[in-house]
Design an enzyme around this catalytic site. Sequence first.
Site, short mmCIF file in Angstrom:
data_model
loop_
_atom_site.label_atom_id
_atom_site.label_comp_id
_atom_site.label_asym_id
_atom_site.label_seq_id
_atom_site.Cartn_x
_atom_site.Cartn_y
_atom_site.Cartn_z
N HIS A 1 -4.59 -0.98 -1.16
CA HIS A 1 -4.06 -2.24 -0.73
C HIS A 1 -4.23 -3.39 -1.51
O HIS A 1 -5.56 -3.49 -1.91
CB HIS A 1 -4.50 -2.43 0.66
CG HIS A 1 -4.23 -3.62 1.35
ND1 HIS A 1 -3.44 -3.69 2.57
CD2 HIS A 1 -4.18 -4.88 1.17
CE1 HIS A 1 -3.23 -4.85 3.11
NE2 HIS A 1 -3.61 -5.75 2.11
N HIS B 1 1.78 -7.98 5.53
CA HIS B 1 1.37 -7.49 4.13
C HIS B 1 2.74 -7.16 3.46
O HIS B 1 3.38 -6.34 3.95
CB HIS B 1 0.44 -6.42 4.40
CG HIS B 1 0.11 -5.73 2.98
ND1 HIS B 1 -0.31 -6.39 1.67
CD2 HIS B 1 0.15 -4.34 2.52
CE1 HIS B 1 -0.43 -5.88 0.81
NE2 HIS B 1 -0.36 -4.54 1.17
N HIS C 1 3.72 -5.27 -0.12
CA HIS C 1 3.15 -4.30 -1.14
C HIS C 1 3.87 -4.90 -2.39
O HIS C 1 4.64 -5.61 -2.56
CB HIS C 1 3.50 -3.06 -1.01
CG HIS C 1 3.03 -2.33 0.25
ND1 HIS C 1 2.43 -0.79 -0.08
CD2 HIS C 1 2.81 -2.71 1.44
CE1 HIS C 1 2.03 -0.66 1.27
NE2 HIS C 1 1.88 -1.70 2.11
N CYS D 1 3.92 -5.41 9.38
CA CYS D 1 2.71 -5.93 10.19
C CYS D 1 1.76 -4.85 9.96
O CYS D 1 1.69 -3.78 9.76
CB CYS D 1 2.95 -6.07 11.74
SG CYS D 1 1.49 -6.52 12.68
N HIS D 2 0.20 -5.48 9.63
CA HIS D 2 -0.69 -4.65 9.43
C HIS D 2 -1.61 -4.19 10.65
O HIS D 2 -2.58 -3.48 10.66
CB HIS D 2 -1.67 -5.28 8.46
CG HIS D 2 -2.24 -4.23 7.42
ND1 HIS D 2 -3.18 -3.32 7.68
CD2 HIS D 2 -1.91 -3.87 6.20
CE1 HIS D 2 -3.35 -2.53 6.87
NE2 HIS D 2 -2.51 -2.85 5.71
N PHE E 1 7.58 -2.24 13.05
CA PHE E 1 7.46 -3.68 12.71
C PHE E 1 7.23 -3.61 10.99
O PHE E 1 6.25 -3.86 10.45
CB PHE E 1 6.25 -4.21 13.15
CG PHE E 1 6.42 -5.48 13.29
CD1 PHE E 1 6.87 -6.62 12.14
CD2 PHE E 1 5.52 -6.30 14.24
CE1 PHE E 1 6.89 -7.71 12.55
CE2 PHE E 1 5.52 -7.76 14.35
CZ PHE E 1 6.26 -8.52 13.61
#
Length: 522
Positions: A95, A427, A429, A482-483, A492
């Site tokens: 991450h 988030h 990537h 969405c994390h 999501f």
Amino acid sequence: MTMPTPAHLILTLFFIHVAAATSYAFGPQQRRPVSRLEVANKVISPDGYARSTVLVGGTFPAPLIQAQKGDEFRLDVINRLSDTSMNTTTSIHWHGLFQHRSNWADGVAFVTQCPIPPNGSFLHKFTTPGQAGTFWYHSHLSAQYCDGLRGPLVIYDPEDPLAHLYDVDDESTVIVLSDWFMYQPPFNPDSTLINGLGRYVGGPNSPLAVVNVEEGKRYRFRIIGASCDPWFNFTIDGHRMTIIEADGNEVEPVDVDSLAVFAGQRYSVVVSADQPVGNYWIRALSNFPNQTFDGGLNSAILRYDGAPLEDPTTEPGPYVLPFDEAALYPLIDPGAPGIPEVGKADVNINLRLGTSSTTGHYTINNVSFVDPLLPILLQVLSGARHPSQLLPQGSIYELPYNKTIEVSMPATDLTRLGAVGGPHSMHLHGHVFDVIRVSGNKSYNFVNPVRRDTVSIGTQANADNVTLRFVTSNPGPWFFHCHIDWHLHNGFAIIMAEALSAAAAQESQDAPEYWWKLCSAD
């Protein structure tokens, strides 16, 4: 059950030499992290309640991976999972690491790779040019990381421009905040764990994590929001914190006495051990209702050298320096890309966030993300280029190369069929982005907005419309989601499909043969 101290959680790493391979206990000065990460089931009781989990190296959090700026990573993930009451396949995502020219190694099941089957393995090889700071790694298969597969990753910068502000920055100053579940989720979390230890309501007086300090020294605490759902308000009784990093990006120092940490976010704060020798509560109160610090819940201990081995008796507050995300200014090269006017980027995308009236799943622009049968990167390398050719349809957003992208996300949590269950932390990537409008703020900042990779979109009660910008300089299909892991599990997410022709050209050359074979593994 007595859990290992943070020092024991450091991953044993190995270094490749031309003639031979020699193993070392890893420290901040050593280089080229190469390791085997064995994923297996184990029964642990971090809060006093025993349950089967999914762990790396048998510990929670997973072992700390340390590296130096510029190191090459070779992380071999070996799947030893056998508990069929949970997923027995797996994948691991790194991450916050950009994975430039290594989209294939990003570790997202059904986006950049097929899952690793039981008794299989997958070697992630990548570099992190220019990156340093606080990151983490976790499963990116279904909601598997909620069962335990999550751990810290730190890249140290020997030329850190803010090094003069602190004296200590090592394995003992990493603080991992997580929620924990007695039963296999999804349920509301039963406890908060700090560095893998905590207590639950009505449970035993289980050990709490201890962060040791020496009077007169300054500590860089690296705080990682490794929760599946809640965000935490992080405080240390009697101590102020100076924020110097957000999500791997150093910021102009700013003093606070509380810190909002959402799922996926990371901060570095400098704390001076300038109080009388004693024990002080470290507190991480989640946003779930009916939270308390009674009996050491939601807490850990800051212990000065020479203090008695006992729980603190300190009181919280007073809090006079509240956290304000809008006050975080990048230390290096501030400024959002593109024309400094709202809606004047090369590509402008408004995301309507909601829930389906039929399935209850989350939607983005009326579409729920569903895992495709074949990873999106594999589809691209097999000849698909246009979103109409890619699955899942409606979730692929084609972006041209080297353009400025603006994404706005109005909060809808109070609207019928809106995106309930917020605030949602989003988030991206493969990138950091400039948040030109943060939650809780109605103005736009193009001059020096906070730069990060995970952001809370706030709440409709504040009329929040969080807006971000980034440049498409990293070809590949990148997950944007969405994390809160239950929300991701229920659709999501979308794909930022960035410069797919360029991505196909580079990844077809760089993806190793074993990446291709993973999807045909038994």
